[in-house]
Write a protein that holds these residues in place. Structure first.
Motif, mmCIF file in Angstrom:
data_model
loop_
_atom_site.group_PDB
_atom_site.id
_atom_site.type_symbol
_atom_site.label_atom_id
_atom_site.label_comp_id
_atom_site.label_asym_id
_atom_site.label_seq_id
_atom_site.Cartn_x
_atom_site.Cartn_y
_atom_site.Cartn_z
ATOM 1 N N ALA A 27 60.124 35.570 57.076
ATOM 2 C CA ALA A 27 61.225 36.464 57.461
ATOM 3 C C ALA A 27 60.659 37.771 58.024
ATOM 4 C CB ALA A 27 62.141 36.735 56.268
ATOM 5 N N ALA A 28 59.595 38.258 57.419
ATOM 6 C CA ALA A 28 58.958 39.487 57.910
ATOM 7 C C ALA A 28 58.426 39.287 59.327
ATOM 8 C CB ALA A 28 57.821 39.894 56.968
ATOM 9 N N PHE A 50 61.545 39.452 61.747
ATOM 10 C CA PHE A 50 62.250 40.717 61.930
ATOM 11 C C PHE A 50 61.331 41.882 62.292
ATOM 12 C CE2 PHE A 50 65.343 37.981 60.057
ATOM 13 C CZ PHE A 50 66.450 38.268 60.828
ATOM 14 N N GLY A 51 60.038 41.721 62.038
ATOM 15 C CA GLY A 51 59.088 42.740 62.472
ATOM 16 C C GLY A 51 59.158 42.943 63.988
ATOM 17 N N LEU A 107 61.404 41.970 66.090
ATOM 18 C CA LEU A 107 62.744 42.374 66.530
ATOM 19 C C LEU A 107 62.941 43.870 66.312
ATOM 20 C CD1 LEU A 107 64.875 39.397 65.156
ATOM 21 C CD2 LEU A 107 64.324 39.863 67.546
ATOM 22 N N ALA A 108 62.486 44.356 65.174
ATOM 23 C CA ALA A 108 62.595 45.790 64.902
ATOM 24 C C ALA A 108 61.747 46.587 65.882
ATOM 25 C CB ALA A 108 62.177 46.093 63.463
ATOM 26 N N ASP A 109 60.545 46.093 66.136
ATOM 27 C CA ASP A 109 59.653 46.818 67.044
ATOM 28 C C ASP A 109 60.198 46.850 68.468
ATOM 29 O OD1 ASP A 109 56.642 45.502 65.421
ATOM 30 O OD2 ASP A 109 58.074 47.064 64.829
ATOM 31 N N ILE A 146 65.772 45.921 68.688
ATOM 32 C CA ILE A 146 66.933 45.045 68.860
ATOM 33 C C ILE A 146 67.853 45.248 67.666
ATOM 34 C CG2 ILE A 146 67.652 42.625 68.828
ATOM 35 C CD1 ILE A 146 65.173 42.089 70.600
ATOM 36 N N ASN A 147 69.116 45.492 67.953
ATOM 37 C CA ASN A 147 70.070 45.702 66.865
ATOM 38 C C ASN A 147 70.469 44.380 66.230
ATOM 39 O OD1 ASN A 147 70.272 48.467 67.042
ATOM 40 N ND2 ASN A 147 71.983 48.417 68.465
ATOM 41 N N VAL A 148 70.336 44.297 64.929
ATOM 42 C CA VAL A 148 70.722 43.076 64.229
ATOM 43 C C VAL A 148 71.867 43.406 63.282
ATOM 44 C CG1 VAL A 148 69.982 41.357 62.521
ATOM 45 C CG2 VAL A 148 68.440 42.037 64.375
ATOM 46 N N ASP A 149 72.932 42.613 63.328
ATOM 47 C CA ASP A 149 74.043 42.838 62.408
ATOM 48 C C ASP A 149 73.955 41.861 61.235
ATOM 49 O OD1 ASP A 149 77.596 42.248 62.383
ATOM 50 O OD2 ASP A 149 76.436 43.742 61.270
ATOM 51 N N ILE A 152 72.568 38.749 59.091
ATOM 52 C CA ILE A 152 71.421 37.866 58.861
ATOM 53 C C ILE A 152 71.870 36.881 57.795
ATOM 54 C CG2 ILE A 152 69.005 37.618 58.163
ATOM 55 C CD1 ILE A 152 68.651 40.637 58.746
#
Ligand SMILES: C[C@@H](O)[C@H](N)C(=O)O
Ligand SMILES: C[C@@H](O)[C@H](N)C(=O)O
Lengths: 159, 159
Positions: free
Chosen positions: A29-30, A33-34, A36-38, A41-44, A46
């Motif tokens: 999971a890390a 999302f690592g 994506l965060a970098d 990207i906005n995530v609503d 999960i």
């Protein structure tokens, strides 16, 4: 307990991405999302359920429709590292949420919401809950039908 | 945006039930939660991901540990109607949530939470999000380890 549904919320600006068969071990999971965060990207939403086979599971998340292509690119670039079997993007969804005040348990609101959608033959693709909401993803074509039916079911039709 | 993590919440009084391979067609979620609601079983999390094969999907929900046996009985009694392949109860979980203030996107909080758990080799079994929280289910034995690591990661260790 008395369950008060205070409103129905929805968002048409959500697109879902499902990663099929990611490895179900620490760090995966890390590793998703690592990047994506970098990439900011906005995530609503999960949503990840347990593994059936003890080895892999699926992971779905939503992004604003405008971020879909970029999110897909970021993850495809990581496919070698992540080892997922497939990536399914889908911008044809709407997120519909029933908002409850004082919901100590979600079960009554969930029962009513799911029955209402079932009566309209609307398939529920994804379910997620929070303290005050039961949220689903359904096909975008059902937006108005679902909202009308839910407002009626919860007595929110008042003018 | 600046993401402020205001706290870490957890609940040890959750047991999960996973229904494997329920039919992914309208009416199935209603048929699961109707009987649970009628038996006054408290449901907290509900997590359902998309179907891999277009026919079936899995559904996981949590109940207070004291309700687990009763919830299992209710659903086993409906197995014929519902047609799920298997029912997996598991009282050996803890729900851990990171609470964020002003989280327009969950991606930064999710990245940090998932990396922190990964560093401690804690496997994430279920993920669910809400406006203010990213929640996971992990094995109960990791409760203190996870809480300590998350407090440190988010700088919440102050005395
Ligand atoms: C699938 C993914 O969540 C994995 N179980 C992890 O802990 O990172
Ligand atoms: C699996 C279940 O959610 C089903 N798709 C329904 O709509 O009821």
């Amino acid at each position: 307990e008395k369950q008060i549904v205070s409103g129905i919320a929805y968002s048409r600006d959500e697109a879902k991405i499902t990663l099929l068969k990611v490895q179900d071990r620490p760090g995966v999971a890390a590793a998703i999302f690592g990047p994506l965060a970098d990439s900011a990207i906005n995530v609503d939403m999960i949503v990840q359920n347990v593994s059936d086979d003890g080895r892999t599971t699926d992971l779905t998340f939503t992004v604003p429709k405008a971020d879909l292509d970029r999110a897909v690119k970021v993850l495809e670039a990581k496919r070698g590292d992540l080892g997922f079997q497939a990536l399914k993007p889908d911008s044809n969804v709407v997120k519909v949420s029933v908002i409850g005040v004082g919901m100590r348990s979600h079960v009554g609101v969930a029962k009513q919401m799911f029955q209402t959608l079932a009566e309209k033959s609307i398939n529920i693709q994804v379910i997620s809950t929070s303290e005050i909401k039961v949220s689903v993803l359904i096909a975008e074509e059902y937006t108005e039908l679902a909202l009308r039916a839910l407002h009626t079911a919860y007595g929110l039709d008042a003018n």
